[in-house]
Design an enzyme around this catalytic site. Structure first.
Site, PDB file in Angstrom:
ATOM      1  N   HIS A 224      40.560  47.156  44.292  1.00  9.92           N
ATOM      2  CA  HIS A 224      39.345  47.688  43.693  1.00  9.92           C
ATOM      3  C   HIS A 224      38.191  46.695  43.876  1.00  9.92           C
ATOM      4  CE1 HIS A 224      41.297  45.484  40.283  1.00  9.92           C
ATOM      5  NE2 HIS A 224      40.117  44.902  40.340  1.00  9.92           N
TER       6      HIS A 224
HETATM    7  C1  T46 Z   1      40.241  42.155  38.707  1.00  8.56           C
HETATM    8  C2  T46 Z   1      41.559  41.589  39.082  1.00  8.56           C
HETATM    9  C3  T46 Z   1      41.481  40.178  39.572  1.00  8.56           C
HETATM   10  C4  T46 Z   1      42.355  46.348  30.118  1.00  8.56           C
HETATM   11  O1  T46 Z   1      42.625  47.194  29.261  1.00  8.56           O
HETATM   12  N1  T46 Z   1      41.550  45.282  29.802  1.00  8.56           N
HETATM   13  C5  T46 Z   1      41.230  44.345  30.702  1.00  8.56           C
HETATM   14  O2  T46 Z   1      40.469  43.403  30.363  1.00  8.56           O
HETATM   15  C6  T46 Z   1      41.747  44.445  32.028  1.00  8.56           C
HETATM   16  C7  T46 Z   1      41.399  43.392  33.065  1.00  8.56           C
HETATM   17  C8  T46 Z   1      42.577  45.489  32.323  1.00  8.56           C
HETATM   18  N2  T46 Z   1      42.859  46.390  31.378  1.00  8.56           N
HETATM   19  C9  T46 Z   1      43.800  47.495  31.726  1.00  8.56           C
HETATM   20  C10 T46 Z   1      43.341  48.420  32.817  1.00  8.56           C
HETATM   21  C11 T46 Z   1      44.651  48.878  33.409  1.00  8.56           C
HETATM   22  O3  T46 Z   1      45.121  49.966  32.645  1.00  8.56           O
HETATM   23  O4  T46 Z   1      44.998  46.867  32.218  1.00  8.56           O
HETATM   24  C12 T46 Z   1      45.597  47.698  33.199  1.00  8.56           C
HETATM   25  C13 T46 Z   1      45.861  46.903  34.476  1.00  8.56           C
HETATM   26  O5  T46 Z   1      44.601  46.602  35.087  1.00  8.56           O
HETATM   27  P1  T46 Z   1      44.381  46.623  36.667  1.00  8.56           P
HETATM   28  O6  T46 Z   1      45.286  47.610  37.296  1.00  8.56           O
HETATM   29  O7  T46 Z   1      42.915  46.774  36.919  1.00  8.56           O
HETATM   30  O8  T46 Z   1      44.862  45.159  37.060  1.00  8.56           O
HETATM   31  P2  T46 Z   1      44.664  44.427  38.436  1.00  8.56           P
HETATM   32  O9  T46 Z   1      45.583  43.270  38.405  1.00  8.56           O
HETATM   33  O10 T46 Z   1      44.736  45.326  39.579  1.00  8.56           O
HETATM   34  O11 T46 Z   1      43.125  43.898  38.375  1.00  8.56           O
HETATM   35  C14 T46 Z   1      42.715  42.941  37.432  1.00  8.56           C
HETATM   36  C15 T46 Z   1      41.380  43.326  36.795  1.00  8.56           C
HETATM   37  O12 T46 Z   1      41.464  44.632  36.242  1.00  8.56           O
HETATM   38  C16 T46 Z   1      40.232  43.294  37.772  1.00  8.56           C
HETATM   39  O13 T46 Z   1      39.009  43.326  37.048  1.00  8.56           O
HETATM   40  O14 T46 Z   1      39.232  41.796  39.277  1.00  8.56           O
HETATM   41  O15 T46 Z   1      42.547  41.665  38.051  1.00  8.56           O
END
Ligand code: T46
Length: 308
Positions: A224
């Protein structure tokens, strides 16, 4: 320039800096009274089990200075670093080169883990050089080291550990992405502490911290971009490859040093690949969590950056 063994012909140029008040004024040992015989004796004993001294040589084989590892401790894998260059070699890159090479020699050939050294706080030129090149200050110096110095009050200590990125070798990636040095304080034999402060050390107000843990080796996350969010990514434990894409090109950067942070403050597609299980990815973010700020579809991302 290159490093080589010291030879008797170097004695005359070695004596030159020893008698140069500008060079020796802030050095701990007394050199002004040294004679040519002292230089020859030093050269003769320049390679021992616990001390190695190399000449920093010009391309024409002229001695420009000495770079040393002293008190080599093969059990604790440490050594003390020292360097001195002739006045004519100052500002010409010899100190930097000598230091770079001896650090490589210490970590790669001698398999040491850390190198420490001290300078007089009055030696502003040297202090500036070490700070500018991101060497860490060392506190709590071991008693066994301190007792070799008569007066330690005016000394500033530094340390470099295997794996540290020094000498500004940090690449500039592309717009919206850069690496930053996280201030890190080493404690002799007891690890290190890293810190950064909102708005002082990072170019935004930190509103949120999150970290990603327990990821198996070989797994990817991310996929993303963010529209407005700014973040510092850092890896206090393990090794994670961050794949960055600005819509035109892709770059990869490995996070494996707790004192390095990756600043992303542009619209950049990112993927994070765990190359070591259980590596921890920590993130300091400029805003609260907002799902609306994410672009999770690659085609939409390309469209977004092209029409920004
Ligand atoms: C990024 C990379 C480096 C929340 O509820 N609160 C939060 O502060 C974050 C970061 C995520 N979430 C929820 C959203 C999703 O349901 O946690 C779940 C997993 O998040 P995501 O799939 O976006 O995780 P990554 O590892 O793909 O990405 C994360 C960050 O979301 C993103 O901002 O830059 O780490």
């Amino acid at each position: 320039m290159y490093l080589r063994k010291l030879k008797n012909d170097d004695a005359i140029n070695m004596l030159e800096w020893m008698h140069d008040v500008d060079v020796v004024e802030n050095l701990h040992s007394e050199f002004l009274s040294k004679k040519i015989e002292d230089c020859l004796c030093f050269i003769k004993n320049s390679m021992t089990k616990n001390n190695v001294n190399f000449a920093i040589s010009s391309d024409t084989d002229e001695y420009m200075g000495t770079v040393s590892l002293k008190n080599i401790d093969r059990i604790n894998k440490t050594a003390e670093f020292a360097i001195v260059v002739r006045k004519s070699a100052m500002g010409c890159g010899y100190s930097r080169f000598g230091m770079q090479e001896i650090i490589k020699y210490a970590f790669e050939k001698l398999n040491l883990n850390s190198i420490y050294w001290c300078v007089s706080k009055n030696n502003k030129r040297a202090c500036r050089f070490y700070e500018k090149n991101h060497f860490k200050e060392l506190y709590d110096v071991d008693e066994s080291i301190l007792k070799q110095y008569d007066d330690t009050t005016d000394l500033k200590w530094f340390i470099v550990n295997k794996g540290d990125i020094v000498f500004n070798s940090i690449p500039t990636l592309f717009d919206g992405v850069s690496l930053i040095n996280i201030k890190t304080i080493g404690t002799s034999g007891a690890g290190q502490l890293s810190f950064f402060e909102s708005t002082r050390d990072v170019p935004f107000n930190i509103k949120r911290l999150y970290y990603i843990s327990r990821v198996p080796e070989g797994k990817r996350r991310g996929f993303h971009a963010h529209k407005a969010l700014k973040q510092i990514l850092f890896c206090p434990f393990g090794q994670i490859i961050i794949i960055l894409d600005n819509g035109e090109k892709r770059e990869e950067i490995i996070l494996n040093d707790p004192s390095i942070g990756l600043l992303i403050d542009g619209v950049i597609w990112r993927e994070m690949l765990w190359i070591q299980s259980d590596s921890v990815l920590c993130v300091a973010a400029s805003d609260y969590f907002n799902p609306e700020d994410y672009i999770r579809d690659y085609d939409e991302f390309i469209h977004y950056v092209k029409n920004k």
